[in-house]
Each structure stands twice: as C-alpha cells, then as structure tokens.
Design a protein around this motif. Structure first.
Motif, PDB file in Angstrom:
ATOM      1  N   TYR A  54       5.283  14.320   0.586  1.00 26.99           N
ATOM      2  CA  TYR A  54       5.526  14.548   2.022  1.00 26.99           C
ATOM      3  C   TYR A  54       6.522  15.570   2.127  1.00 26.99           C
ATOM      4  O   TYR A  54       7.406  15.975   1.124  1.00 26.99           O
ATOM      5  N   SER A  83       2.075  14.933   5.599  1.00 19.55           N
ATOM      6  CA  SER A  83       1.288  14.634   4.249  1.00 19.55           C
ATOM      7  C   SER A  83       0.724  15.877   3.726  1.00 19.55           C
ATOM      8  O   SER A  83       0.836  16.928   4.453  1.00 19.55           O
ATOM      9  N   ALA A 137       2.110  11.840   9.168  1.00 13.00           N
ATOM     10  CA  ALA A 137       1.772  10.642   8.332  1.00 13.00           C
ATOM     11  C   ALA A 137       2.410   9.489   9.133  1.00 13.00           C
ATOM     12  O   ALA A 137       2.355   8.158   8.714  1.00 13.00           O
ATOM     13  N   SER A 153       2.066   4.211  11.846  1.00 10.63           N
ATOM     14  CA  SER A 153       1.598   3.908  10.568  1.00 10.63           C
ATOM     15  C   SER A 153       2.165   3.085   9.835  1.00 10.63           C
ATOM     16  O   SER A 153       3.364   2.782  10.012  1.00 10.63           O
ATOM     17  N   ASP A 154       1.669   2.529   8.810  1.00  5.08           N
ATOM     18  CA  ASP A 154       2.216   1.783   7.733  1.00  5.08           C
ATOM     19  C   ASP A 154       3.378   2.642   7.239  1.00  5.08           C
ATOM     20  O   ASP A 154       4.673   2.194   6.993  1.00  5.08           O
ATOM     21  N   THR A 155       3.144   4.106   6.783  1.00  3.40           N
ATOM     22  CA  THR A 155       4.121   4.864   6.296  1.00  3.40           C
ATOM     23  C   THR A 155       5.268   4.921   7.334  1.00  3.40           C
ATOM     24  O   THR A 155       6.517   4.830   7.162  1.00  3.40           O
ATOM     25  N   HIS A 180       7.508   1.933   7.392  1.00  2.77           N
ATOM     26  CA  HIS A 180       8.388   1.540   6.268  1.00  2.77           C
ATOM     27  C   HIS A 180       9.592   2.626   6.061  1.00  2.77           C
ATOM     28  O   HIS A 180      10.850   1.988   5.928  1.00  2.77           O
ATOM     29  N   TRP A 181       9.119   3.722   6.734  1.00  3.52           N
ATOM     30  CA  TRP A 181      10.458   4.909   6.877  1.00  3.52           C
ATOM     31  C   TRP A 181      11.329   4.468   7.980  1.00  3.52           C
ATOM     32  O   TRP A 181      12.528   4.301   7.538  1.00  3.52           O
ATOM     33  N   LEU A 215       9.834   3.343   1.964  1.00  2.00           N
ATOM     34  CA  LEU A 215       8.510   3.558   1.342  1.00  2.00           C
ATOM     35  C   LEU A 215       8.509   2.983   0.119  1.00  2.00           C
ATOM     36  O   LEU A 215       7.527   2.201  -0.223  1.00  2.00           O
ATOM     37  N   ARG A 237       8.461  -0.780   0.514  1.00  2.00           N
ATOM     38  CA  ARG A 237       7.567  -1.451   1.607  1.00  2.00           C
ATOM     39  C   ARG A 237       8.255  -2.286   2.658  1.00  2.00           C
ATOM     40  O   ARG A 237       8.033  -3.277   2.942  1.00  2.00           O
TER      41      ARG A 237
END
Length: 477
Positions: free
Chosen positions: A143, A283, A289, A307-309, A312-313, A398, A401
């Motif tokens: 990233y 990304s 992302a 998003s999942d990313t 988590h961030w 990340l 998670r």
C-alpha cells in the motif's frame, strides 16, 4: 534534476542566495544561506552539492526555546545516540529536485536537505527519515498512504513596533498584535472580505511554492482561518505542510502580519485550532483500499462503509491513540483542546461523519473518496512524526486484524477510552507502546522524549504559564 541543471537554473534566475533547509523536531526550517551571486557565482552551491553543508548536531535536540534538551558536554549523556557528540557537526545534503525560488524573498532560492553523519550514515533522529522508513514498511505490505490536510491557524496584525525596545528573557517577548477579524461568524463572507489582504498573500505564497491549496476559510474564533489542500501521497503532504507553515509565517511577517499555528493563542477570546488529517490506503492497482463495494455488517459497524482493510486500519488508529497523542499534540496548550473546545475529540472513538469523534469515517459503499479523518492533532504537530505514527498504528491493525467496535453516536458523553489529559500522560502512553516506539526507532524515541520533557519541566516551573506560552509558542511558532 541534476546538480548541473540546478546550477544553471540558479544562474539563469539571477539569484543572489540559496537557503539550504532542514525541518527540525518542531517542523521549523533550520537553514544556511549560501551566496550565489557576485564574483564567485555558484561556487559555494556547487561545493555544497558535492560535499554537503555542515550543521551543528544539537539542532536535532532543541526544545521550544532553542535550549538543547540533553547535556551534550557531559560524559555519557549521549550514550546510545549513534553519531551524536559534543556539539559535533553533521552534513546537510541538498536535494536538487526540491529547488524553488521563494515567492516572498527577492532573488532567493531554496533547497531541502537531508542530514547525514560525516561517514554517510542516516541520522535516525531526522523526523522526515522516520516517515520515509514507515512508508517503506507500508509499501512492503502493498500500500501507499494518501493524505488530505486541513489546518487551522490564526493571523493577527502586528502593531507598529515589531519588537519591544528592550528584549529581556529567552525567548523574547513577542510583538503586540490585534485581530484580523472579530470571529463568531463561521464562514462569514464579511469576515473573509476583511481577510482579503491576508488571503492574497497566502494564495500567492502557496502558488509560488507549488502547494495544492484548494480553499481558505474563515473559522469560528477571532482571527482564526483554515487552509485546505488537495490529497496526495503522505510524504509529499508532509513536505507541503512544513513548507506552508514556514512560508506563510515568513511572507505574512514581511507584510506586517503575525501568523501562528499554536493550538490556542494566549489572547482573550481565542479559540483552539485543530489539524484534521484525512487518510486512505491506495493498493498496488491504484484503487482506494478503504472502499467497500456493498454494505456489510450493522448500521453502526465500520463495514457499513469501510472495507475489511479500512476497518482494520481504523481499529489500529484507535488501539494506539494514547501513544499517537504524543506525536500529534506536542504542546500542553494542544491538550487543552480535549477539555471542551468545539468539535475537538475527548476520547479514542470513531463515528460516521461525526465531527465530535476522534476518527470520522466519511464515504459510502462504492465511493472512491471513502476515507478516515483523524481529528486528534494540533497544527503544531510535526507532520513527519504524526504521519509515521498513523502508518505504524494502521499496520498493526492490519497485521492483527483488529476490530474497531461500534460507532459512537454521542461523542461527548463519558467514554471508556479518554484521551491523555497532558503531554506527560501522552509521553507515558507512547513509552508503553512498544509497537510505536519500534516504529520511531530508539534514537528518535529518546530525542522526542527528552525534548518534550524539557518543555514540560520548564513550563511547570514557570511563574506564569501564559507568559511562557506567549514567548515559547505564540512568538516563535
């Protein structure tokens, strides 16, 4: 740009001097001015490009009064700080690609420089290098960090005498000022018209420095304004904010104005300023992302937008918020924002488009502009260290998670994760955060702590903290 091309440009522009500059722990430029006109032409600049420019290493250890935070002449005081000695020299290496002709200083060029020790080693206490290392680690994860900046600050008209006839104390008493506009008229067009002279200087300065300034706005407090910039990559954004703060202060001072980026000037009626940091990850395919293609989770869950990313961030920023406060809020005045200032956070929480939350999630499924706005910082934060902290916190989110929990809907009700109440609490939180300390590196961590503790101790010992703030922050930053 090659060194030869740079020398040719300097000659063609008819410059008389070139400043070789480096940004210190406070985000202020330190520079040496090389003479490039006259009978010797560009000889001094050519030598600097080949051999570097000497600079005393104690400039990396200066606190807000320019006092050296570590006793460099005492045996053992610098043990563990590789490269440092008894006020020894390091070398500034100019970067030709950074060259610009300063729009407010006639016949003056400017170059950013990278510090290195005399044997060529990197200077681990250089804030810009800390961010570069963090971004390299982020690149390994696939990233890049995209950042948009909104920074509030204050501008005052300088009274007739720029300094008192006698200048006792260290630092000196700042000049007297009066207001640019009376405030209490957010986005007031009438107040913006009063600020037209200032806005013109700021626009001209930003344009001359190549900064992507998109708007200038009247903020709520007297003499308070805000500058908003287009988003770009994190290192460029940090460079741009440093250039903006230093350039605007210099250009306005020449025209009889005083700009300050301290969080709350020590003047009656002043309102606190913040630094709002918009961020997203890009990304390898160039896409945001953080974008989610379709809603997921419940209405108050991060995956309704992120998003999942992105989720988590977001969780990483929350998990490391106490330590990040030390990198994002360097002054005691900055921590006062968390005690009732309008739209300043009070706890480590997040919300959907909620300006009372520390982290404001903005966007919708499919929206390419989806992002997280971190409202923790004050305008005096060093952007290199602040952004490096964001990177390391996000990477931890990340890697592990982490999950951010539910969105806050009433951010000013009592919360389970209040922010540190002072620089001392924030420093303790940072010291206890092994992951952030590892990201900073032991040298930068030690220098940061030594400088901040010097400021904390001297402010606590001051007979009048308001006078201390006037001299050390308002007059200098």
């Amino acid at each position: 740009m090659t060194a030869g091309e740079l020398l040719a440009r300097v000659e063609a522009a008819g410059l008389e001097q070139v400043r070789i500059a480096w940004a210190d722990l406070h985000g202020s430029y330190r520079s040496k001015t090389l003479v490039v006109g006259g009978p010797f032409g560009t000889r001094a600049l050519a030598s600097a490009l080949k051999q570097g420019v000497g600079m005393v290493s104690t400039l990396l250890l200066k606190d807000s009064a320019d006092r050296t935070a570590l006793p460099v002449f005492e045996p053992g005081a610098l043990d563990g700080l590789a490269g440092f000695g008894a006020a020894n020299n390091l070398l500034l290496w100019p970067e030709p690609a950074s060259f610009v002709v300063l729009p407010w200083a006639p016949r003056t060029g400017w170059l950013r420089a990278t510090p290195r020790w005399s044997d060529g080693r990197s200077v681990e206490a250089c804030p810009r290098g800390v961010l570069q290392r963090a971004l390299a680690r982020l690149a390994e994860a696939g990233y890049t960090l995209r950042v948009g900046l909104e920074v509030e600050f204050h501008v005052y008209r300088l009274d007739a005498a720029p300094l008192p006839a006698a200048v006792p104390g260290w630092p000196a008493e700042p000049a007297a000022v009066h207001a640019l506009h009376p405030g209490h008229g957010l986005l007031s067009e009438a107040w913006a018209d009063r600020a037209d002279e200032v806005f013109a200087i700021v626009r001209h300065t930003a344009a001359g420095l190549g900064l992507p300034l998109t708007s200038l706005e009247v903020e709520f407090g007297p003499s308070q304004v805000e500058a908003v910039f287009s988003a770009t990559d994190a290192l460029t954004a940090a460079d741009q904010l440093i250039a903006f703060r230093n350039g605007v202060r210099q250009a306005l001072a020449r025209a009889g104005w005083h700009a300050t980026f301290m969080a709350r000037p020590p003047l009656a009626g002043a309102m606190a300023s913040g630094w709002h940091l918009h961020q997203s990850l890009v990304s390898a395919d160039g896409r945001n992302a953080f974008v989610r293609s379709a809603p997921g989770g419940g209405a108050h869950e991060a995956r309704a937008v992120l998003s999942d990313t992105g989720a988590h961030w977001l969780a990483g920023l929350l998990a490391h918020a106490p330590g990040l406060a030390s990198l994002s809020v360097p002054t005691a005045v900055g921590f006062e924002r968390f005690k009732g200032s309008p739209m300043a956070p009070t706890a480590a929480h997040w919300g959907f488009d909620n300006r009372g939350a520390m982290l404001r999630v903005i966007g919708a499924p499919g929206d390419a502009a989806t992002r997280i706005e971190n409202r923790l910082g004050e305008p005096l934060a060093n952007p290199y260290l602040c952004l490096a902290g964001q990177v390391w916190a996000g990477l931890d989110g990340l890697a592990r998670r982490l999950e951010p929990g539910a969105a806050v809907r009433a951010p000013y009700e009592p919360q389970p994760a209040p922010l540190p109440a002072s620089p001392t609490e924030a420093l303790a939180a940072l010291a206890a955060d092994e992951w952030l300390c590892q990201g900073l590196g032991p040298t930068m961590q030690r220098v940061h702590e030594a400088v901040r503790r010097s400021e904390i101790a001297r402010r606590a010992a001051a007979p009048d903290t308001t006078d201390w703030d006037r001299r050390e922050l308002f007059g200098r930053f």
